[in-house]
Design an enzyme around this catalytic site. Structure first.
Site, PDB file in Angstrom:
ATOM      1  CE  LYS A 251      -3.303   2.631   2.870  1.00 39.99           C
ATOM      2  NZ  LYS A 251      -4.254   2.625   4.001  1.00 39.99           N
ATOM      3  CG  ASP A 256      -5.539   8.025   4.469  1.00 34.92           C
ATOM      4  OD1 ASP A 256      -6.434   8.662   3.873  1.00 34.92           O
ATOM      5  OD2 ASP A 256      -5.750   6.973   5.118  1.00 34.92           O
ATOM      6  CE  LYS A 263      -6.616   8.673   7.908  1.00 33.16           C
ATOM      7  NZ  LYS A 263      -7.419   7.622   8.540  1.00 33.16           N
ATOM      8  CD  GLU A 335      -6.720   5.356   2.215  1.00 33.16           C
ATOM      9  OE1 GLU A 335      -7.722   5.462   2.930  1.00 33.16           O
ATOM     10  OE2 GLU A 335      -5.588   5.084   2.664  1.00 33.16           O
ATOM     11  NE  ARG A 337     -11.167  -0.907   3.273  1.00 36.29           N
ATOM     12  CZ  ARG A 337     -11.791  -1.107   4.418  1.00 36.29           C
ATOM     13  NH1 ARG A 337     -12.955  -1.744   4.435  1.00 36.29           N
ATOM     14  NH2 ARG A 337     -11.269  -0.696   5.563  1.00 36.29           N
TER      15      ARG A 337
HETATM   16  N1  BES Z   1      -4.417   4.607   6.672  1.00 39.07           N
HETATM   17  C1  BES Z   1      -5.558   4.304   7.430  1.00 39.07           C
HETATM   18  C2  BES Z   1      -5.296   3.289   8.538  1.00 39.07           C
HETATM   19  C3  BES Z   1      -4.351   3.727   9.626  1.00 39.07           C
HETATM   20  C4  BES Z   1      -4.852   4.244  10.806  1.00 39.07           C
HETATM   21  C5  BES Z   1      -2.986   3.551   9.496  1.00 39.07           C
HETATM   22  C6  BES Z   1      -3.985   4.615  11.814  1.00 39.07           C
HETATM   23  C7  BES Z   1      -2.120   3.930  10.514  1.00 39.07           C
HETATM   24  C8  BES Z   1      -2.628   4.452  11.688  1.00 39.07           C
HETATM   25  C9  BES Z   1      -6.673   3.756   6.546  1.00 39.07           C
HETATM   26  O1  BES Z   1      -6.666   4.225   5.244  1.00 39.07           O
HETATM   27  C10 BES Z   1      -7.947   4.194   7.154  1.00 39.07           C
HETATM   28  O2  BES Z   1      -8.183   5.351   7.184  1.00 39.07           O
HETATM   29  N2  BES Z   1      -8.755   3.243   7.606  1.00 39.07           N
HETATM   30  C11 BES Z   1      -9.979   3.561   8.204  1.00 39.07           C
HETATM   31  C12 BES Z   1     -11.005   2.577   7.710  1.00 39.07           C
HETATM   32  C13 BES Z   1     -12.418   2.943   8.038  1.00 39.07           C
HETATM   33  C14 BES Z   1     -12.834   4.180   7.305  1.00 39.07           C
HETATM   34  C15 BES Z   1     -13.306   1.788   7.676  1.00 39.07           C
HETATM   35  C16 BES Z   1      -9.789   3.478   9.711  1.00 39.07           C
HETATM   36  O3  BES Z   1      -9.012   2.654  10.178  1.00 39.07           O
HETATM   37  O4  BES Z   1     -10.395   4.281  10.422  1.00 39.07           O
HETATM   38 ZN    ZN Z   2      -4.852   4.825   4.520  1.00 37.40          ZN
HETATM   39 MN    MN Z   3      -7.718   6.062   5.060  1.00 33.79          MN
END
Ligand code: BES
Ligand code: ZN
Ligand code: MN
Length: 485
Positions: A251, A256, A263, A335, A337
């Site tokens: 990835k 992000d 976020k 994103e 996935r």
């Molecule tokens: N990049 C994040 C996951 C992440 C979170 C990595 C904290 C490192 C530290 C990923 O893209 C994400 O935002 N995932 C969401 C998924 C949700 C929207 C279903 C998450 O984990 O909140």
């Molecule tokens: Zn991410």
């Molecule tokens: Mn994300």
């Protein structure tokens, strides 16, 4: 920043293995000499006091990570002998011991360490990784400028430890680089450079036009909000006579923001490391030739910036992944996935892999489940899961197998598309598991494993062989696994 350079001093082996060789000044240039000891083996070094008395005085037990400093005469001045514990002499113990020695030598021009017996590569790995720092512009030169190892008949082991440590530090550098520099194109260039330096690795990069022409709808949708367009990178290592073909997918979200499903700032500030999975697979492939791996490996890096803008994808958009499956994007922050699905589907359709392993900072939920020290592996194949967990045990990267719970699959049903990228309601929960189930849809039923490294990708402290920031998690376990056969 690169890790410190090292030299290996060899000399006449004593009957006890490691010893300060004849003709080598006992203390290094900076007046430091580290010598191993354990509960049942005294350090082989001349000291101003009887060694038993010294160790008893400091209540030293020889545990890994323990260091007893003994002032000794050094010409007209004073030097220090660092008696370091090797614990049970296992790889994990020696990795810790190596890091402890180097951390005691911080700020000095060099540290000289008599190598322990046993898995020397792990000691070297720990020592060199403990010299890693990252600072924009110049180095703080906090780590010892040079590490000198002393030992005989261990050239290959020392070299292996150094190659692995360098690969990990390269992955850390990529992940620590700010996203203002690290565009998808920049990441593709670094991957290309690394592959060229490694030799024997072919590179192909898809730009946004080529991605569109070939239908990489997930990578394009995630990248469409950014002024820096997305890229897909393929690195191919094909040694002669290889029979097994492994595909690695990383990835590579260079930043992000969450996209329009924005976020909160607290969660956003670490998101330059959302390409840690890409860094891991690039670094691993870059080291295969040097380590003499005999397996064919293709790495795919799906690189995009998940930006917040007027051109960004919207929650409720429907996209078409590589291969034609449609996905309803209910949350633009899920994103990873979407870019991974394109790469996995491409690998299944075009590369005919025997196994696929993806590495991704995929879900925040995984650190709720496993914390910051333990990575997750999901796998559709028990043998593959066992191989990876065994490799992780060797390298001391803690890894825990998580279940792909079939009953949760309905979470990803969509009323308008083949799949939804997140659960619309809150019946199932299990965010890391449903994310893994989403990825599995694109693996064509091939043996596949998914490493969720969102928890372990970043360290909050300079400690042992970790330094604050990116950890390079996964590089060592992939290299261990890929160089086994
Ligand atoms: N990049 C994040 C996951 C992440 C979170 C990595 C904290 C490192 C530290 C990923 O893209 C994400 O935002 N995932 C969401 C998924 C949700 C929207 C279903 C998450 O984990 O909140
Ligand atoms: Zn991410
Ligand atoms: Mn994300």
């Amino acid at each position: 920043m690169p890790i410190s350079p090292y030299t290996l001093l060899t000399g006449a082996p004593s009957e006890h293995g490691a010893a300060v060789p004849a003709g080598v000044p006992p203390l290094g240039e900076a007046g430091l000499l580290a010598v191993p000891f354990s509960a049942d083996r005294a350090p082989e070094v001349e000291l101003p006091l009887p060694v038993e008395a010294l160790l008893a005085h400091y209540e030293a037990k020889g545990e890994a990570g323990e260091v007893v400093e003994v002032p000794v005469a050094n010409g007209d001045g004073v030097g220090r002998v660092l008696l370091y514990g090797v614990g049970d002499g296992s790889a994990g113990a020696l990795r810790k011991a190596g890091a402890a020695v180097v951390r005691r030598g911080r700020g000095r021009s060099s540290v000289r360490a008599v190598l322990p017996e046993g898995p020397v590569a792990a000691f070297v790995e720990g020592a060199l990784l403990a010299t890693y720092t990252f600072r924009i512009g110049e180095t703080r030169s906090a780590p010892a400028a040079l590490v000198e190892f002393v030992g005989d008949g261990v050239e290959a082991e020392v070299a292996r430890g150094a190659v692995v440590a360098e690969a990990v530090s390269f992955a850390r550098d990529l992940a620590n680089t700010p996203a203002s520099i690290k565009t998808p194109q920049w990441l593709a260039e670094r991957a290309t450079e690394r592959a060229e330096a490694a030799g024997g690795v072919d590179v192909k990069v898809w730009d946004e036009r080529e991605l569109r022409a070939e239908g990489f709808g997930g990578i394009l949708a995630v990248g469409q909000g950014s002024v820096s367009p997305p890229r897909l990178v393929r690195l191919s290592y094909s040694p002669q006579g290889a029979t097994r073909h492994v595909v690695l997918v990383g990835k590579g979200i260079t930043f992000d923001t969450g996209g329009l499903s924005l976020k909160p700032s607290d969660g956003m500030k670490f998101m330059k490391t959302d390409m840690a999975g890409a860094a891991t697979v690039i670094a691993a492939v870059g080291a295969l030739a040097t380590l003499g791996a005999r397996v064919r490996v293709t790495a795919l890096v799906a690189a995009a910036e998940n930006a917040f803008s007027g051109t960004a994808q919207r929650p409720s958009d429907v996209i078409t992944q590589y291969g034609g499956r449609t996905v309803e994007v209910l949350n633009t922050d899920a994103e990873g996935r979407l870019v991974m699905a394109d790469a996995l589907a491409y690998a299944d359709a075009e590369l005919d892999p025997d196994v696929m392993v993806d590495v991704a900072t995929l879900t925040g939920a995984i650190s709720v489940a496993l914390g910051k020290d333990v990575g997750a592996v999901f796998a559709s194949d028990d043998a593959l899961a066992a191989e990876l967990t065994e490799a992780a045990t060797q390298t001391g990267e803690r890894l825990w197998r998580m279940p792909l719970i079939e009953d949760y699959s309905p979470a990803l049903e969509s009323s308008v598309a083949d799949l939804a990228n997140i659960e619309a309601g809150s019946t199932y929960g299990a965010g890391s598991i449903t994310a893994a189930l989403f990825l599995r849809e694109f693996t064509g039923g091939r043996p596949w494993a998914h490493l969720d490294i969102a928890g372990v990708g970043r360290s909050t402290a300079d400690e042992g062989f970790l330094s604050k920031g990116a950890t390079g998690y996964g590089v060592r376990l992939l290299l261990d696994w890929l160089t086994r056969s």
